[in-house]
Design a protein around this motif. Structure first.
Motif, PDB file in Angstrom:
ATOM      1  N   LEU A 147     100.197  55.632  45.025  1.00  0.00           N
ATOM      2  CA  LEU A 147      98.944  54.884  44.965  1.00  0.00           C
ATOM      3  C   LEU A 147      97.882  55.680  44.207  1.00  0.00           C
ATOM      4  CD1 LEU A 147      97.270  52.428  45.792  1.00  0.00           C
ATOM      5  CD2 LEU A 147      96.769  53.589  47.959  1.00  0.00           C
ATOM      6  N   GLY A 148      97.821  56.988  44.445  1.00  0.00           N
ATOM      7  CA  GLY A 148      96.860  57.833  43.736  1.00  0.00           C
ATOM      8  C   GLY A 148      97.087  57.826  42.237  1.00  0.00           C
ATOM      9  N   ALA A 149      98.350  57.858  41.834  1.00  0.00           N
ATOM     10  CA  ALA A 149      98.666  57.792  40.406  1.00  0.00           C
ATOM     11  C   ALA A 149      98.206  56.459  39.816  1.00  0.00           C
ATOM     12  CB  ALA A 149     100.169  57.972  40.198  1.00  0.00           C
ATOM     13  N   GLY A 150      98.431  55.371  40.562  1.00  0.00           N
ATOM     14  CA  GLY A 150      98.007  54.064  40.089  1.00  0.00           C
ATOM     15  C   GLY A 150      96.500  53.938  39.978  1.00  0.00           C
ATOM     16  N   VAL A 151      95.769  54.446  40.957  1.00  0.00           N
ATOM     17  CA  VAL A 151      94.302  54.387  40.930  1.00  0.00           C
ATOM     18  C   VAL A 151      93.755  55.198  39.756  1.00  0.00           C
ATOM     19  CG1 VAL A 151      92.223  55.126  42.169  1.00  0.00           C
ATOM     20  CG2 VAL A 151      94.058  53.921  43.393  1.00  0.00           C
ATOM     21  N   THR A 152      94.332  56.361  39.521  1.00  0.00           N
ATOM     22  CA  THR A 152      93.886  57.196  38.396  1.00  0.00           C
ATOM     23  C   THR A 152      94.067  56.455  37.081  1.00  0.00           C
ATOM     24  OG1 THR A 152      94.538  59.183  39.606  1.00  0.00           O
ATOM     25  CG2 THR A 152      94.164  59.417  37.244  1.00  0.00           C
ATOM     26  N   TRP A 153      95.237  55.858  36.906  1.00  0.00           N
ATOM     27  CA  TRP A 153      95.484  55.118  35.674  1.00  0.00           C
ATOM     28  C   TRP A 153      94.531  53.930  35.542  1.00  0.00           C
ATOM     29  CZ3 TRP A 153      97.030  50.019  34.993  1.00  0.00           C
ATOM     30  CH2 TRP A 153      97.339  49.662  33.669  1.00  0.00           C
ATOM     31  N   TRP A 154      94.323  53.212  36.613  1.00  0.00           N
ATOM     32  CA  TRP A 154      93.519  51.990  36.561  1.00  0.00           C
ATOM     33  C   TRP A 154      92.064  52.282  36.173  1.00  0.00           C
ATOM     34  CZ3 TRP A 154      94.537  46.851  36.928  1.00  0.00           C
ATOM     35  CH2 TRP A 154      93.435  45.993  37.124  1.00  0.00           C
ATOM     36  N   PHE A 155      91.481  53.316  36.761  1.00  0.00           N
ATOM     37  CA  PHE A 155      90.060  53.565  36.543  1.00  0.00           C
ATOM     38  C   PHE A 155      89.767  54.460  35.337  1.00  0.00           C
ATOM     39  CE2 PHE A 155      89.800  52.060  40.907  1.00  0.00           C
ATOM     40  CZ  PHE A 155      88.627  51.319  40.882  1.00  0.00           C
ATOM     41  N   TYR A 156      90.674  55.354  34.967  1.00  0.00           N
ATOM     42  CA  TYR A 156      90.310  56.359  33.979  1.00  0.00           C
ATOM     43  C   TYR A 156      91.234  56.465  32.776  1.00  0.00           C
ATOM     44  CZ  TYR A 156      87.338  57.679  37.846  1.00  0.00           C
ATOM     45  OH  TYR A 156      86.420  57.657  38.853  1.00  0.00           O
ATOM     46  N   LEU A 157      92.343  55.727  32.752  1.00  0.00           N
ATOM     47  CA  LEU A 157      93.257  55.879  31.626  1.00  0.00           C
ATOM     48  C   LEU A 157      93.593  54.579  30.911  1.00  0.00           C
ATOM     49  CD1 LEU A 157      95.738  58.505  33.134  1.00  0.00           C
ATOM     50  CD2 LEU A 157      93.903  58.901  31.493  1.00  0.00           C
ATOM     51  N   ARG A 158      93.154  53.436  31.428  1.00  0.00           N
ATOM     52  CA  ARG A 158      93.422  52.176  30.742  1.00  0.00           C
ATOM     53  C   ARG A 158      92.535  52.067  29.510  1.00  0.00           C
ATOM     54  NH1 ARG A 158      92.933  46.905  33.805  1.00  0.00           N
ATOM     55  NH2 ARG A 158      91.013  47.843  34.535  1.00  0.00           N
ATOM     56  N   ARG A 159      93.114  51.972  28.333  1.00  0.00           N
ATOM     57  CA  ARG A 159      92.358  51.993  27.087  1.00  0.00           C
ATOM     58  C   ARG A 159      91.376  50.835  26.970  1.00  0.00           C
ATOM     59  NH1 ARG A 159      91.684  56.683  24.552  1.00  0.00           N
ATOM     60  NH2 ARG A 159      93.628  57.855  24.543  1.00  0.00           N
ATOM     61  N   ARG A 160      91.835  49.613  27.278  1.00  0.00           N
ATOM     62  CA  ARG A 160      90.943  48.470  27.099  1.00  0.00           C
ATOM     63  C   ARG A 160      89.735  48.559  28.017  1.00  0.00           C
ATOM     64  NH1 ARG A 160      94.315  43.114  27.681  1.00  0.00           N
ATOM     65  NH2 ARG A 160      95.157  44.330  29.416  1.00  0.00           N
ATOM     66  N   LEU A 161      89.981  48.949  29.274  1.00  0.00           N
ATOM     67  CA  LEU A 161      88.872  49.092  30.222  1.00  0.00           C
ATOM     68  C   LEU A 161      87.946  50.200  29.760  1.00  0.00           C
ATOM     69  CD1 LEU A 161      87.779  48.184  33.020  1.00  0.00           C
ATOM     70  CD2 LEU A 161      89.024  50.112  33.987  1.00  0.00           C
ATOM     71  N   TRP A 162      88.550  51.275  29.254  1.00  0.00           N
ATOM     72  CA  TRP A 162      87.768  52.432  28.807  1.00  0.00           C
ATOM     73  C   TRP A 162      86.778  52.035  27.720  1.00  0.00           C
ATOM     74  CZ3 TRP A 162      88.160  56.661  31.561  1.00  0.00           C
ATOM     75  CH2 TRP A 162      87.635  57.835  31.069  1.00  0.00           C
ATOM     76  N   VAL A 163      87.299  51.324  26.712  1.00  0.00           N
ATOM     77  CA  VAL A 163      86.469  50.984  25.570  1.00  0.00           C
ATOM     78  C   VAL A 163      85.461  49.893  25.928  1.00  0.00           C
ATOM     79  CG1 VAL A 163      86.505  50.030  23.234  1.00  0.00           C
ATOM     80  CG2 VAL A 163      88.249  51.669  23.932  1.00  0.00           C
ATOM     81  N   ALA A 164      85.895  48.943  26.757  1.00  0.00           N
ATOM     82  CA  ALA A 164      85.030  47.808  27.062  1.00  0.00           C
ATOM     83  C   ALA A 164      83.874  48.176  27.976  1.00  0.00           C
ATOM     84  CB  ALA A 164      85.857  46.692  27.708  1.00  0.00           C
ATOM     85  N   ARG A 165      84.144  49.023  28.974  1.00  0.00           N
ATOM     86  CA  ARG A 165      83.118  49.268  29.989  1.00  0.00           C
ATOM     87  C   ARG A 165      82.384  50.589  29.820  1.00  0.00           C
ATOM     88  NH1 ARG A 165      85.609  47.274  35.801  1.00  0.00           N
ATOM     89  NH2 ARG A 165      86.123  45.161  35.183  1.00  0.00           N
ATOM     90  N   ALA A 166      83.034  51.564  29.269  1.00  0.00           N
ATOM     91  CA  ALA A 166      82.408  52.880  29.200  1.00  0.00           C
ATOM     92  C   ALA A 166      82.868  53.630  27.959  1.00  0.00           C
ATOM     93  CB  ALA A 166      82.706  53.682  30.457  1.00  0.00           C
ATOM     94  N   PRO A 167      82.503  53.167  26.758  1.00  0.00           N
ATOM     95  CA  PRO A 167      82.982  53.811  25.559  1.00  0.00           C
ATOM     96  C   PRO A 167      82.562  55.267  25.461  1.00  0.00           C
ATOM     97  CG  PRO A 167      81.209  52.257  25.057  1.00  0.00           C
ATOM     98  CD  PRO A 167      81.616  52.014  26.468  1.00  0.00           C
ATOM     99  N   SER A 168      81.402  55.615  25.975  1.00  0.00           N
ATOM    100  CA  SER A 168      80.942  57.010  25.869  1.00  0.00           C
ATOM    101  C   SER A 168      81.766  57.965  26.726  1.00  0.00           C
ATOM    102  CB  SER A 168      79.463  57.107  26.294  1.00  0.00           C
ATOM    103  OG  SER A 168      79.314  56.761  27.645  1.00  0.00           O
ATOM    104  N   LEU A 169      82.537  57.440  27.690  1.00  0.00           N
ATOM    105  CA  LEU A 169      83.333  58.321  28.529  1.00  0.00           C
ATOM    106  C   LEU A 169      84.567  58.829  27.794  1.00  0.00           C
ATOM    107  CD1 LEU A 169      83.337  56.553  32.013  1.00  0.00           C
ATOM    108  CD2 LEU A 169      81.911  58.426  31.227  1.00  0.00           C
ATOM    109  N   ALA A 170      84.875  58.260  26.654  1.00  0.00           N
ATOM    110  CA  ALA A 170      86.055  58.693  25.931  1.00  0.00           C
ATOM    111  C   ALA A 170      85.979  60.140  25.510  1.00  0.00           C
ATOM    112  CB  ALA A 170      86.252  57.808  24.704  1.00  0.00           C
ATOM    113  N   HIS A 171      84.755  60.681  25.429  1.00  0.00           N
ATOM    114  CA  HIS A 171      84.593  62.083  25.025  1.00  0.00           C
ATOM    115  C   HIS A 171      84.147  62.946  26.189  1.00  0.00           C
ATOM    116  CE1 HIS A 171      85.023  60.707  20.906  1.00  0.00           C
ATOM    117  NE2 HIS A 171      84.096  59.811  21.130  1.00  0.00           N
ATOM    118  N   ALA A 172      84.319  62.456  27.413  1.00  0.00           N
ATOM    119  CA  ALA A 172      83.820  63.169  28.576  1.00  0.00           C
ATOM    120  C   ALA A 172      84.802  64.186  29.130  1.00  0.00           C
ATOM    121  CB  ALA A 172      83.465  62.179  29.696  1.00  0.00           C
ATOM    122  N   GLY A 173      85.996  64.202  28.625  1.00  0.00           N
ATOM    123  CA  GLY A 173      86.994  65.102  29.189  1.00  0.00           C
ATOM    124  C   GLY A 173      87.616  64.549  30.451  1.00  0.00           C
ATOM    125  N   VAL A 174      87.380  63.267  30.753  1.00  0.00           N
ATOM    126  CA  VAL A 174      87.924  62.654  31.942  1.00  0.00           C
ATOM    127  C   VAL A 174      89.387  62.304  31.711  1.00  0.00           C
ATOM    128  CG1 VAL A 174      87.749  60.705  33.514  1.00  0.00           C
ATOM    129  CG2 VAL A 174      85.695  61.709  32.590  1.00  0.00           C
TER     130      VAL A 174
END
Length: 472
Positions: free
Chosen positions: A445-472
């Motif tokens: 479940l932890g692996a799934g949550v990590t992927w869902w919130f911080y590694l999904r490309r479409r979500l990343w770009v759509a909701r928080a583009p500036s986080l792409a350079h955050a080292g997250v």
């Protein structure tokens, strides 16, 4: 003309940051010149003393994990359920105390609170000495003495919140990882040193477990008083904590920390008791008994892996590293189940060592995500609102410190839950295998949550583009 030159001339660079007593009023670690001249030296000195105090906090916090396995040989006839509660009590209290300990840094200053938190460690040490001196000591007093050891667990959050202000963003991951590792390694030191010290007294001088740490605790408090500093910037307002509690990322990261640090500290508390109850034949090997059934090995490698996890997160992103560590812990859980089925101690210990390595690296990676997430969002707000970046980053630092405290508390509570799952499985089901399968599911479940919130490309770009350079 000469007076004009004097007026226009730049002021000389101060050799030290301006202070009032031991309070530093000007602190700009992001300024390379400030960091080179004075910031690095001051930050490293405070980090060293913070590590010392946090290390002793973990020494004391984990004491009862070692003491419980010697209680029956010393003449204290407690049930398995009672022994599990003696290791669960300090875990629970330590988790609860982490929240007020985080608030204590902005209230009292990092220096003064480090002195206070170090001094409080005297109490559980002395109560342990009193409890084990007489075989007629009631169980409730043992439970009280064990619970007070929770003050050692609280030191983590105050120490991490304080140190987070001293270092620039580019060095924060490694600094926080090193600070946490110095504390975490206290688990291994206690689980190695205390069984050896007890064995010197014939295995019945349990009071030595408490007396061992008293001189070090006093020395740490004195050193903190004379050599540490407090930052006025660390005087976070209550609003920062309120904002942090309403932010969903606070609770996402806290859940991830339950899986990483909760596993580390939960396994640390329960492993010696698990080994003794699962492999009772090892009692006939005196060398293993004197070395605490080698339980210290897991905490040792897990502590060393923590700064490595922070460093890897700085290089490859905390989300990626955290995801991989959860997958690794799931593999380790399967190894534990196999070892229990085969009643194979080397595989059992090796699987737990692997779990400690993965959880330790996950601790560092998950904590690195906190300042990265909130720092990136601060830069985005500055761009959208047209507000000064420095102002937004200072607010983000205060919010990050609050999240560090919250996540630390929730993660430690995860350790208590680990103990309780093991207790229920051992006492009521007669086997800890069901407990390990529960942890396996949590890691997936932890692996799934990590992927869902911080590694999904479409979500990343759509909701928080500036986080792409955050080292997250």
């Amino acid at each position: 003309m000469s007076s004009t030159v004097e007026i226009d001339a730049p002021p000389p660079v101060a050799p030290h940051p301006p202070r009032r007593g031991r309070w530093i009023e000007h602190w700009e670690p992001e300024d390379p010149e400030f960091w080179r001249r004075t910031g690095r030296r001051v930050a490293h000195r405070n980090l060293a003393l913070s590590v010392l105090t946090e290390h002793l906090g973990f020494n004391v916090w984990i004491l009862w994990s070692v003491v419980v396995v010697s209680l029956r040989p010393a003449g204290f006839d407690f049930t398995a359920d009672q022994l599990f509660w003696l290791i669960a009590a300090p875990n629970l209290v330590g988790a609860v105390l982490r929240v007020p300990y985080t608030f204590a840094v902005p209230r009292f200053g990092g220096r003064l609170w480090t002195v206070i938190s170090a001094s409080l460690l005297v109490v559980p040490c002395l109560l342990l000495v009193v409890a084990v001196r007489d075989q007629s000591t009631p169980y409730w007093f043992f439970l009280l003495a064990a619970a007070t050891a929770g003050v050692g667990g609280g030191t983590f959050s105050s120490s991490m919140a304080n140190i987070s202000f001293f270092f620039p963003e580019r060095r924060k991951g490694f600094a926080l990882g090193l600070n946490a590792a110095g504390g975490n390694i206290g688990v291994a030191v206690t689980q190695l040193a205390v069984p050896v010290v007890i064995s010197l007294g014939g295995g019945t001088h349990l009071a030595l477990a408490g007396l061992l740490w008293l001189p070090f605790v006093v020395a740490a408090a004195v050193c903190a008083w004379f050599r540490m500093d407090s930052l006025t910037e660390a005087r976070a307002d209550t609003r920062s904590y309120g904002v942090a509690l309403r932010d969903r990322h606070t609770w996402v990261v806290s859940f991830l920390y339950v899986g990483t640090f909760g596993s580390f500290i939960g396994y640390s508390f329960v492993l010696p008791l698990l080994v003794r109850s699962t492999f009772p034949e090892l009692d006939s090997v005196p060398a293993l008994v004197r070395l605490g059934y080698l339980a210290f090995a897991g905490a040792l490698v897990g502590s060393v892996a923590r700064p490595l996890g922070g460093w890897l997160a700085d290089r490859f992103g905390g989300g990626r590293v955290t995801l991989l560590t959860f997958v690794g812990m799931a593999v380790g859980a399967v190894g534990v189940v196999v070892s229990l089925g085969a009643h194979h101690f080397p595989l059992f210990l090796g699987s737990f060592v692997w779990l400690f390595v993965m959880s330790g690296a996950g601790n560092g990676a998950t904590y690195r995500m906190i300042p990265a997430i909130f720092g990136a969002r601060a830069r985005r707000r500055a761009t959208e609102r047209g507000t000064p970046v420095d102002e937004e980053l200072r607010a983000a630092k205060r919010q990050s410190a609050a999240v560090i405290g919250v996540a630390g508390a929730v993660g430690a509570l995860g350790g208590f839950l680990v103990n309780q799952v093991f207790r229920v499985a051992h006492v009521n089901l007669g086997s800890v295998v069901p407990a390990v399968w529960v942890f396996f599911a949590v890691y997936l479940l932890g692996a799934g949550v990590t992927w869902w919130f911080y590694l999904r490309r479409r979500l990343w770009v759509a909701r928080a583009p500036s986080l792409a350079h955050a080292g997250v």
